[in-house]
Design a protein around this motif. Structure first.
Motif, short mmCIF file in Angstrom:
data_model
loop_
_atom_site.label_atom_id
_atom_site.label_comp_id
_atom_site.label_asym_id
_atom_site.label_seq_id
_atom_site.Cartn_x
_atom_site.Cartn_y
_atom_site.Cartn_z
N THR A 1 -37.72 -61.78 102.84
CA THR A 1 -37.83 -60.56 103.63
C THR A 1 -39.25 -60.05 103.40
O THR A 1 -40.02 -60.63 102.64
CB THR A 1 -36.81 -59.51 103.16
OG1 THR A 1 -36.98 -59.26 101.76
CG2 THR A 1 -35.38 -59.98 103.42
N SER A 2 -39.59 -58.97 104.08
CA SER A 2 -40.91 -58.39 103.83
C SER A 2 -40.88 -56.90 104.10
O SER A 2 -40.01 -56.37 104.79
CB SER A 2 -41.98 -59.06 104.69
OG SER A 2 -41.76 -58.83 106.05
N THR A 3 -41.88 -56.24 103.53
CA THR A 3 -42.04 -54.81 103.73
C THR A 3 -42.59 -54.56 105.14
O THR A 3 -43.04 -55.49 105.80
CB THR A 3 -43.02 -54.24 102.69
OG1 THR A 3 -44.28 -54.90 102.86
CG2 THR A 3 -42.50 -54.47 101.27
N ARG B 1 -45.75 -57.47 103.28
CA ARG B 1 -45.74 -58.09 101.94
C ARG B 1 -44.42 -58.82 101.76
O ARG B 1 -43.35 -58.21 101.76
CB ARG B 1 -45.91 -57.03 100.86
CG ARG B 1 -47.30 -56.43 100.85
CD ARG B 1 -47.47 -55.47 99.71
NE ARG B 1 -47.31 -56.16 98.45
CZ ARG B 1 -48.27 -56.32 97.55
NH1 ARG B 1 -49.46 -55.83 97.77
NH2 ARG B 1 -48.03 -56.96 96.42
N SER C 1 -41.26 -61.07 100.12
CA SER C 1 -40.47 -61.11 98.91
C SER C 1 -39.38 -62.17 99.13
O SER C 1 -38.74 -62.19 100.18
CB SER C 1 -39.84 -59.74 98.67
OG SER C 1 -38.99 -59.76 97.56
N ARG D 1 -33.66 -54.01 96.69
CA ARG D 1 -34.96 -54.23 97.32
C ARG D 1 -34.78 -54.96 98.65
O ARG D 1 -35.37 -54.58 99.65
CB ARG D 1 -35.88 -55.01 96.39
CG ARG D 1 -37.23 -55.27 97.03
CD ARG D 1 -38.22 -55.91 96.09
NE ARG D 1 -39.43 -56.23 96.83
CZ ARG D 1 -40.47 -56.81 96.30
NH1 ARG D 1 -40.50 -57.11 95.03
NH2 ARG D 1 -41.52 -57.09 97.05
N LYS D 2 -33.96 -56.02 98.66
CA LYS D 2 -33.80 -56.76 99.92
C LYS D 2 -33.15 -55.90 100.99
O LYS D 2 -33.54 -55.95 102.15
CB LYS D 2 -33.06 -58.08 99.69
CG LYS D 2 -31.58 -58.03 99.58
CD LYS D 2 -30.94 -59.38 99.42
CE LYS D 2 -30.75 -59.86 98.03
NZ LYS D 2 -30.08 -58.96 97.09
N GLN E 1 -33.35 -52.64 101.33
CA GLN E 1 -34.34 -51.67 101.81
C GLN E 1 -35.38 -52.35 102.70
O GLN E 1 -35.81 -51.79 103.71
CB GLN E 1 -35.00 -50.97 100.63
CG GLN E 1 -34.05 -50.05 99.91
CD GLN E 1 -34.68 -49.40 98.69
OE1 GLN E 1 -35.78 -49.73 98.27
NE2 GLN E 1 -33.95 -48.47 98.09
N GLU E 2 -35.79 -53.57 102.32
CA GLU E 2 -36.77 -54.28 103.15
C GLU E 2 -36.18 -54.64 104.50
O GLU E 2 -36.85 -54.53 105.53
CB GLU E 2 -37.27 -55.53 102.41
CG GLU E 2 -38.19 -55.18 101.27
CD GLU E 2 -38.68 -56.36 100.46
OE1 GLU E 2 -39.52 -56.13 99.58
OE2 GLU E 2 -38.22 -57.50 100.69
N ASN F 1 -37.69 -53.67 108.03
CA ASN F 1 -38.25 -54.77 108.81
C ASN F 1 -37.16 -55.83 108.94
O ASN F 1 -36.94 -56.61 108.01
CB ASN F 1 -39.48 -55.35 108.10
CG ASN F 1 -40.11 -56.51 108.85
OD1 ASN F 1 -39.58 -56.99 109.85
ND2 ASN F 1 -41.23 -56.97 108.36
#
Length: 194
Positions: free
Chosen positions: A32-34, A38, A40, A63-64, A66-67, A71
């Motif tokens: 995934t990414s921000t 960025r 991850s 984190r995943k 939220q990313e 996005n």
């Protein structure tokens, strides 16, 4: 390989992996990414696959999670080293229905269900004792009843627009087959240089 449907080909490869891969044939790297791009990546377990995509479940506050909320594009890679095969897919990440999340959560072991309540996944943890105490508190809270799915726990499907099937060939002369979704929902296919 005469398949024209990438999901039929995937199902064939997955059945082979389930029969022959020693550890976690359903393990996949999920990227995934921000919002600013960025990337991850982490390993997750694929719990669904078929024409509607590749499914996994997670804590939405992780984190995943939220990313994905920021996005919704992702990619995955499944590598079966012992089979010398790999599948890559790219596409949109779509949250599953509450009914699907409830059904999968209910199928998990009780300890996994308890862990989903006890963990603030991806957040800092001051000590393992803190987590152990939370697990014991959740066990006590649900001691005499079923453990319900937490609101912050659900799943996603990666709905691919590209799927690549890679097979290892001697001397690095690998076989790469690419399927791309067309505007009408059909799939085009072709080969890629190794």
């Amino acid at each position: 390989m005469s398949h024209t449907d990438p999901f039929a080909l995937f199902a064939e490869w997955m059945a082979l992996a389930e029969a022959e891969e020693i550890n976690d044939p359903d393990a996949m790297a999920l990227a995934t990414s921000t919002p600013d791009g960025r990337p991850s990546v982490r390993m997750v377990l694929m719990r669904r696959h078929g024409p509607d995509g590749f499914g996994f479940f997670t804590n939405l506050d992780s984190r995943k999670g939220q990313e994905i909320a920021a996005n919704p594009w992702g990619s995955l890679c499944i590598h079966w080293k012992s089979l010398r095969k790999q599948v890559r897919a790219e596409g949109r990440l779509v949250q599953v229905s509450d009914a699907d999340a409830d059904a999968y959560f209910a199928s998990r072991s009780r300890n996994s269900q308890i862990g989903a309540h006890a963990s603030d996944q991806s957040r800092p943890l001051d000590s393992r004792d803190t987590f152990t105490a939370r697990v014991e508190e959740v066990k006590a809270r649900f001691a005499d009843r079923d453990v319900p799915r937490p609101e912050h726990w659900s799943g996603f499907r990666l709905v691919p627009d590209r799927i690549e099937f890679w097979e290892d060939v001697e001397y690095r002369l690998h076989h790469r087959r690419l399927f791309e979704r067309q505007a009408d929902g059909s799939w085009s296919q072709g080969l890629l240089f190794p």
